[in-house]
Write a protein that holds these residues in place. Structure first.
Motif, PDB file in Angstrom:
ATOM      1  N   ILE A  15       0.889  -1.178   0.216  1.00  0.00           N
ATOM      2  CA  ILE A  15       0.032   0.234  -0.055  1.00  0.00           C
ATOM      3  C   ILE A  15       0.987   1.270  -0.206  1.00  0.00           C
ATOM      4  O   ILE A  15       0.642   1.981  -0.677  1.00  0.00           O
ATOM      5  N   GLN A  16       1.897   1.312   0.777  1.00  0.00           N
ATOM      6  CA  GLN A  16       2.665   2.433   0.831  1.00  0.00           C
ATOM      7  C   GLN A  16       3.418   2.522  -0.471  1.00  0.00           C
ATOM      8  O   GLN A  16       3.789   3.741  -1.102  1.00  0.00           O
ATOM      9  N   PHE A  17       3.988   1.668  -1.168  1.00  0.00           N
ATOM     10  CA  PHE A  17       4.534   1.591  -2.440  1.00  0.00           C
ATOM     11  C   PHE A  17       3.614   2.066  -3.785  1.00  0.00           C
ATOM     12  O   PHE A  17       3.701   3.094  -4.336  1.00  0.00           O
ATOM     13  N   VAL A  18       2.443   1.726  -3.494  1.00  0.00           N
ATOM     14  CA  VAL A  18       1.087   2.303  -4.376  1.00  0.00           C
ATOM     15  C   VAL A  18       0.804   3.698  -4.287  1.00  0.00           C
ATOM     16  O   VAL A  18       0.859   4.550  -5.063  1.00  0.00           O
ATOM     17  N   ARG A  19       0.866   4.179  -3.084  1.00  0.00           N
ATOM     18  CA  ARG A  19       0.446   5.358  -2.516  1.00  0.00           C
ATOM     19  C   ARG A  19       1.700   6.617  -3.082  1.00  0.00           C
ATOM     20  O   ARG A  19       1.569   7.646  -3.513  1.00  0.00           O
ATOM     21  N   ALA A  20       2.842   5.931  -2.901  1.00  0.00           N
ATOM     22  CA  ALA A  20       4.019   6.700  -3.214  1.00  0.00           C
ATOM     23  C   ALA A  20       4.223   6.759  -4.571  1.00  0.00           C
ATOM     24  O   ALA A  20       4.291   8.076  -5.337  1.00  0.00           O
ATOM     25  N   ILE A  35      11.700   4.167 -10.029  1.00  0.00           N
ATOM     26  CA  ILE A  35      11.969   3.136  -8.940  1.00  0.00           C
ATOM     27  C   ILE A  35      12.805   3.905  -7.621  1.00  0.00           C
ATOM     28  O   ILE A  35      12.316   3.783  -6.581  1.00  0.00           O
ATOM     29  N   ARG A  36      13.805   4.770  -7.907  1.00  0.00           N
ATOM     30  CA  ARG A  36      14.348   5.626  -7.092  1.00  0.00           C
ATOM     31  C   ARG A  36      13.544   6.680  -6.437  1.00  0.00           C
ATOM     32  O   ARG A  36      13.485   7.023  -5.303  1.00  0.00           O
ATOM     33  N   ASN A  46      15.690   1.060  -2.852  1.00  0.00           N
ATOM     34  CA  ASN A  46      15.418   0.689  -4.364  1.00  0.00           C
ATOM     35  C   ASN A  46      15.040  -0.786  -4.565  1.00  0.00           C
ATOM     36  O   ASN A  46      14.132  -1.225  -5.065  1.00  0.00           O
ATOM     37  N   SER A  47      16.147  -1.596  -4.003  1.00  0.00           N
ATOM     38  CA  SER A  47      15.838  -3.041  -4.197  1.00  0.00           C
ATOM     39  C   SER A  47      14.631  -3.525  -3.570  1.00  0.00           C
ATOM     40  O   SER A  47      14.452  -4.572  -3.856  1.00  0.00           O
ATOM     41  N   THR A  48      14.419  -3.227  -2.536  1.00  0.00           N
ATOM     42  CA  THR A  48      12.979  -3.609  -1.772  1.00  0.00           C
ATOM     43  C   THR A  48      11.897  -3.748  -2.536  1.00  0.00           C
ATOM     44  O   THR A  48      11.028  -4.438  -2.566  1.00  0.00           O
ATOM     45  N   ILE A  49      11.871  -2.765  -3.516  1.00  0.00           N
ATOM     46  CA  ILE A  49      10.485  -2.628  -4.392  1.00  0.00           C
ATOM     47  C   ILE A  49      10.353  -3.963  -5.136  1.00  0.00           C
ATOM     48  O   ILE A  49       9.505  -4.496  -5.456  1.00  0.00           O
ATOM     49  N   TYR A  50      11.683  -4.288  -5.588  1.00  0.00           N
ATOM     50  CA  TYR A  50      11.639  -5.475  -6.421  1.00  0.00           C
ATOM     51  C   TYR A  50      11.324  -6.829  -5.917  1.00  0.00           C
ATOM     52  O   TYR A  50      10.952  -7.782  -6.282  1.00  0.00           O
ATOM     53  N   ASP A  57       6.404  -1.439 -14.246  1.00  0.00           N
ATOM     54  CA  ASP A  57       5.237  -1.484 -15.032  1.00  0.00           C
ATOM     55  C   ASP A  57       4.325  -1.961 -14.241  1.00  0.00           C
ATOM     56  O   ASP A  57       3.165  -1.479 -14.239  1.00  0.00           O
ATOM     57  N   GLU A  58       4.465  -2.944 -13.297  1.00  0.00           N
ATOM     58  CA  GLU A  58       3.449  -3.563 -12.399  1.00  0.00           C
ATOM     59  C   GLU A  58       2.895  -2.563 -11.357  1.00  0.00           C
ATOM     60  O   GLU A  58       1.770  -2.435 -11.319  1.00  0.00           O
ATOM     61  N   LEU A  59       3.764  -2.059 -10.864  1.00  0.00           N
ATOM     62  CA  LEU A  59       3.764  -0.981  -9.663  1.00  0.00           C
ATOM     63  C   LEU A  59       2.856   0.264 -10.338  1.00  0.00           C
ATOM     64  O   LEU A  59       1.664   0.640  -9.653  1.00  0.00           O
ATOM     65  N   VAL A  60       3.217   0.695 -11.792  1.00  0.00           N
ATOM     66  CA  VAL A  60       2.294   1.758 -12.196  1.00  0.00           C
ATOM     67  C   VAL A  60       1.209   1.485 -12.559  1.00  0.00           C
ATOM     68  O   VAL A  60       0.063   2.046 -12.418  1.00  0.00           O
TER      69      VAL A  60
END
Length: 127
Positions: A15-20, A35-36, A46-50, A57-60
């Motif tokens: 949720i935090q990644f999506v909101r960011a 990603i940065r 950065n690497s945590t997101i992966y 693209d998936e996150l966007v």
């Protein structure tokens, strides 16, 4: 994408990644998302997101769903009006055109992007 359904901490990170990502998209536009930037806004490396997403693209795509949900909801309201078929068709078409131009990158991503062939995985309840 990581299995977030059975782990509340992982779910909160998603949720935090999506909101960011949504915040960056709103302020700078979809083409400026990286990603940065997401890592900086969300407070992760950065690497945590992966660990959570296949790629940017998936996150966007996940972050774009909010716009598509609003479009879909508004479209339903337009469709339920008691007007003749021609008026209804033109109202729906006009709303699509307005929405598609306002959020052209989001609509392009949904219909022609990397993950456009299987959108069902993105419409599972996340929030």
């Amino acid at each position: 994408m990581i299995d977030y359904k059975n782990d509340e901490a992982k779910r909160q990170n998603v949720i935090q990644f999506v909101r960011a990502t949504q915040e960056i998209m709103e302020k700078e536009g979809i083409k400026k998302v990286s990603i940065r930037k997401i890592a900086a806004v969300s407070g992760f490396h950065n690497s945590t997101i992966y660990l959570y997403f296949k790629d940017l693209d998936e996150l966007v795509m996940l972050s774009s769903i909010r716009h598509f949900q609003k479009y879909s909801s508004d479209l339903e309201k337009l469709s339920n009006r008691h007007v003749d078929a021609y008026e209804n068709f033109f109202a729906i078409w006009e709303y699509f055109a307005d929405s598609a131009f306002q959020y052209s990158c989001v609509f392009y991503n949904f219909f022609f992007g990397k993950y456009s062939d299987d959108l069902t995985v993105f419409f599972e309840p996340l929030l």
